[in-house]
Design a protein around this motif. Structure first.
Motif, PDB file in Angstrom:
ATOM      1  N   LEU A 146       0.816  -1.214   0.000  1.00 14.27           N
ATOM      2  CA  LEU A 146       0.000   0.000   0.000  1.00 14.27           C
ATOM      3  C   LEU A 146       0.850   1.265   0.000  1.00 14.27           C
ATOM      4  N   MET A 147       2.175   1.070  -0.119  1.00 19.07           N
ATOM      5  CA  MET A 147       3.111   2.197  -0.200  1.00 19.07           C
ATOM      6  C   MET A 147       3.000   3.090   1.026  1.00 19.07           C
ATOM      7  N   GLY A 148       2.812   2.461   2.179  1.00 23.30           N
ATOM      8  CA  GLY A 148       2.623   3.216   3.410  1.00 23.30           C
ATOM      9  C   GLY A 148       3.880   3.302   4.244  1.00 23.30           C
ATOM     10  N   GLY A 149       3.809   4.141   5.265  1.00 22.02           N
ATOM     11  CA  GLY A 149       4.889   4.300   6.226  1.00 22.02           C
ATOM     12  C   GLY A 149       4.284   4.675   7.560  1.00 22.02           C
ATOM     13  N   CYS A 150       5.115   5.189   8.456  1.00 25.11           N
ATOM     14  CA  CYS A 150       4.628   5.501   9.798  1.00 25.11           C
ATOM     15  C   CYS A 150       3.661   6.682   9.802  1.00 25.11           C
ATOM     16  N   SER A 151       3.616   7.450   8.697  1.00 31.45           N
ATOM     17  CA  SER A 151       2.709   8.593   8.637  1.00 31.45           C
ATOM     18  C   SER A 151       1.432   8.272   7.866  1.00 31.45           C
ATOM     19  N   THR A 152       1.188   6.988   7.625  1.00 30.41           N
ATOM     20  CA  THR A 152      -0.001   6.557   6.892  1.00 30.41           C
ATOM     21  C   THR A 152      -0.869   5.704   7.809  1.00 30.41           C
ATOM     22  N   PRO A 153      -2.172   5.973   7.880  1.00 27.49           N
ATOM     23  CA  PRO A 153      -3.048   5.208   8.782  1.00 27.49           C
ATOM     24  C   PRO A 153      -3.390   3.822   8.240  1.00 27.49           C
ATOM     25  N   ILE A 154      -2.394   2.943   8.259  1.00 23.09           N
ATOM     26  CA  ILE A 154      -2.549   1.560   7.801  1.00 23.09           C
ATOM     27  C   ILE A 154      -2.328   0.633   8.991  1.00 23.09           C
ATOM     28  N   SER A 155      -3.191  -0.359   9.133  1.00 27.87           N
ATOM     29  CA  SER A 155      -3.118  -1.297  10.252  1.00 27.87           C
ATOM     30  C   SER A 155      -3.110  -2.719   9.715  1.00 27.87           C
ATOM     31  N   ALA A 156      -2.488  -3.629  10.461  1.00 26.13           N
ATOM     32  CA  ALA A 156      -2.433  -5.017  10.005  1.00 26.13           C
ATOM     33  C   ALA A 156      -2.126  -5.943  11.171  1.00 26.13           C
ATOM     34  N   LEU A 157      -2.694  -7.133  11.105  1.00 30.75           N
ATOM     35  CA  LEU A 157      -2.426  -8.148  12.122  1.00 30.75           C
ATOM     36  C   LEU A 157      -2.557  -9.530  11.499  1.00 30.75           C
TER      37      LEU A 157
ATOM     38  N   ALA B 188      -8.984   6.793   6.226  1.00 28.25           N
ATOM     39  CA  ALA B 188      -8.769   8.216   5.963  1.00 28.25           C
ATOM     40  C   ALA B 188      -8.289   8.878   7.249  1.00 28.25           C
ATOM     41  N   PRO B 189      -7.337   9.803   7.172  1.00 27.29           N
ATOM     42  CA  PRO B 189      -6.794  10.421   8.391  1.00 27.29           C
ATOM     43  C   PRO B 189      -7.844  11.036   9.304  1.00 27.29           C
ATOM     44  N   ASP B 190      -8.945  11.528   8.723  1.00 29.47           N
ATOM     45  CA  ASP B 190      -9.994  12.120   9.557  1.00 29.47           C
ATOM     46  C   ASP B 190     -11.034  11.099  10.006  1.00 29.47           C
ATOM     47  N   GLY B 191     -10.818   9.831   9.649  1.00 28.79           N
ATOM     48  CA  GLY B 191     -11.708   8.771  10.105  1.00 28.79           C
ATOM     49  C   GLY B 191     -12.993   8.613   9.325  1.00 28.79           C
ATOM     50  N   THR B 192     -13.191   9.394   8.281  1.00 31.01           N
ATOM     51  CA  THR B 192     -14.466   9.352   7.565  1.00 31.01           C
ATOM     52  C   THR B 192     -14.647   8.081   6.749  1.00 31.01           C
ATOM     53  N   GLU B 193     -13.552   7.442   6.374  1.00 31.42           N
ATOM     54  CA  GLU B 193     -13.635   6.222   5.560  1.00 31.42           C
ATOM     55  C   GLU B 193     -12.629   5.209   6.077  1.00 31.42           C
ATOM     56  N   LEU B 194     -13.068   3.957   6.216  1.00 30.65           N
ATOM     57  CA  LEU B 194     -12.176   2.871   6.613  1.00 30.65           C
ATOM     58  C   LEU B 194     -12.487   1.668   5.735  1.00 30.65           C
ATOM     59  N   VAL B 195     -11.456   1.142   5.078  1.00 28.21           N
ATOM     60  CA  VAL B 195     -11.622  -0.014   4.200  1.00 28.21           C
ATOM     61  C   VAL B 195     -10.773  -1.149   4.765  1.00 28.21           C
ATOM     62  N   GLU B 196     -11.387  -2.299   4.964  1.00 27.97           N
ATOM     63  CA  GLU B 196     -10.680  -3.404   5.601  1.00 27.97           C
ATOM     64  C   GLU B 196     -10.729  -4.659   4.750  1.00 27.97           C
TER      65      GLU B 196
ATOM     66  N   ILE C 219      -5.622   7.167  -0.446  1.00 27.56           N
ATOM     67  CA  ILE C 219      -4.198   7.351  -0.727  1.00 27.56           C
ATOM     68  C   ILE C 219      -3.947   8.697  -1.399  1.00 27.56           C
ATOM     69  N   GLN C 220      -4.816   9.067  -2.342  1.00 25.73           N
ATOM     70  CA  GLN C 220      -4.643  10.344  -3.030  1.00 25.73           C
ATOM     71  C   GLN C 220      -4.825  11.515  -2.076  1.00 25.73           C
ATOM     72  N   SER C 221      -5.779  11.392  -1.154  1.00 30.59           N
ATOM     73  CA  SER C 221      -5.997  12.482  -0.194  1.00 30.59           C
ATOM     74  C   SER C 221      -4.792  12.651   0.723  1.00 30.59           C
ATOM     75  N   ILE C 222      -4.138  11.534   1.080  1.00 32.62           N
ATOM     76  CA  ILE C 222      -2.942  11.604   1.920  1.00 32.62           C
ATOM     77  C   ILE C 222      -1.796  12.256   1.152  1.00 32.62           C
ATOM     78  N   ARG C 223      -1.645  11.885  -0.124  1.00 30.17           N
ATOM     79  CA  ARG C 223      -0.598  12.490  -0.953  1.00 30.17           C
ATOM     80  C   ARG C 223      -0.837  13.991  -1.127  1.00 30.17           C
ATOM     81  N   ASP C 224      -2.094  14.362  -1.347  1.00 21.73           N
ATOM     82  CA  ASP C 224      -2.412  15.783  -1.528  1.00 21.73           C
ATOM     83  C   ASP C 224      -2.087  16.581  -0.270  1.00 21.73           C
ATOM     84  N   ALA C 225      -2.351  15.969   0.890  1.00 17.66           N
ATOM     85  CA  ALA C 225      -2.092  16.665   2.153  1.00 17.66           C
ATOM     86  C   ALA C 225      -0.601  16.876   2.386  1.00 17.66           C
ATOM     87  N   LYS C 226       0.229  15.965   1.847  1.00 15.81           N
ATOM     88  CA  LYS C 226       1.675  16.071   2.030  1.00 15.81           C
ATOM     89  C   LYS C 226       2.320  17.038   1.044  1.00 15.81           C
ATOM     90  N   SER C 227       1.646  17.276  -0.084  1.00 15.46           N
ATOM     91  CA  SER C 227       2.250  18.108  -1.135  1.00 15.46           C
ATOM     92  C   SER C 227       2.060  19.597  -0.862  1.00 15.46           C
TER      93      SER C 227
END
Length: 239
Positions: free
Chosen positions: A165-176, A192-200, A231-239
């Motif tokens: 998922l091309m994530g890192g410590c600044s991406t809200p990705i969880s796994a177990l 989504a960082p604001d919690g509005t969407e969660l896909v599992e 993912i796009q919203s996270i990239r936009d927030a970083k740019s």
């Protein structure tokens, strides 16, 4: 990191401690205000989140918490464990989120804490990896007996999911990943960082064919339009 530096290799992964996130609360009334009663997290829709204030600096924890309690106010909480516990005690917060392993390893888990059973941990949470230089055979041979194969497999599957998922410590990705009866059971999500969407996603594989389980789960999520938007919203927030 999802990728080790050149010349550095994984030597051993120690047996895993708790994977749980925990909530350290101020009072029993604070805990009840979250809908927790008799050892159970109840339907969050019954909670008036506008009264809640919690401390954490983890983007992953904030995202999952906001998904469950969207009206909560979150305060940034940084520092070592002792500093964060002190800040909590001096605050007017409802509580704060910690990794169970971090507190339990140094025997500082408060009695006023409960497991966040509904919160999925960070990839490899509770696991410790020992690395060495690729050419250092002496270190390899000394440390390798400490390796715990089941933990190493689960941690790698989780990190593969994060990498896919091309994530890192600044991406809200969880796994177990968990091993039960020669099967690997995997759960993962991106939020989504604001919690509005969660896909599992959940997947299971026999342990002897589970090497690609994390990558497969991550690539499957990438085909979901909702994930692409996150993912796009996270990239936009970083740019």
């Amino acid at each position: 990191p999802t990728q080790l530096a050149q010349g550095i290799v994984e030597n051993a992964v120690l047996e895993r401690a708790s994977t749980k996130d925990i909530f350290v609360y101020k009072t029993e009334a604070d805990l009840a205000s979250l809908g927790y009663a008799n050892g159970t997290w109840n339907d969050p829709r019954t909670v008036d989140g506008a009264r809640l204030m919690i401390g954490t600096s983890s983007i992953r924890r904030i995202a999952q918490w906001k998904h469950r309690y969207p009206n909560t106010e979150v305060e940034n909480l940084r520092g070592n464990v002792n500093t964060r516990l002190r800040k909590l005690s001096e605050s007017n917060w409802t509580g704060a989120i910690f990794a169970a392993a971090g507190l339990e390893r140094i025997h500082l888990r408060p009695d006023t804490s409960v497991n966040l059973d509904w919160m999925l941990p960070a990839p490899a949470q509770g696991a410790i990896m020992i690395v060495c230089r690729e050419e250092d055979r002496e270190a390899w041979e000394l440390v390798r007996p400490l390796n715990h194969p089941e933990t190493a497999l689960c941690a790698r599957i989780e990190r593969d999911f994060l990498r896919a998922l091309m994530g890192g410590c600044s991406t809200p990705i969880s796994a177990l990943a968990r091993i039960e009866f020669a099967q690997v059971h995997f759960e993962g999500n991106i939020c989504a960082p604001d919690g509005t969407e969660l896909v599992e996603i959940r997947k299971t594989a026999d342990i002897n064919v589970s090497n690609e389980l994390g990558s497969e789960a991550g690539n499957e999520l990438l085909r979901d339009e909702r994930v692409q938007k996150i993912i796009q919203s996270i990239r936009d927030a970083k740019s």
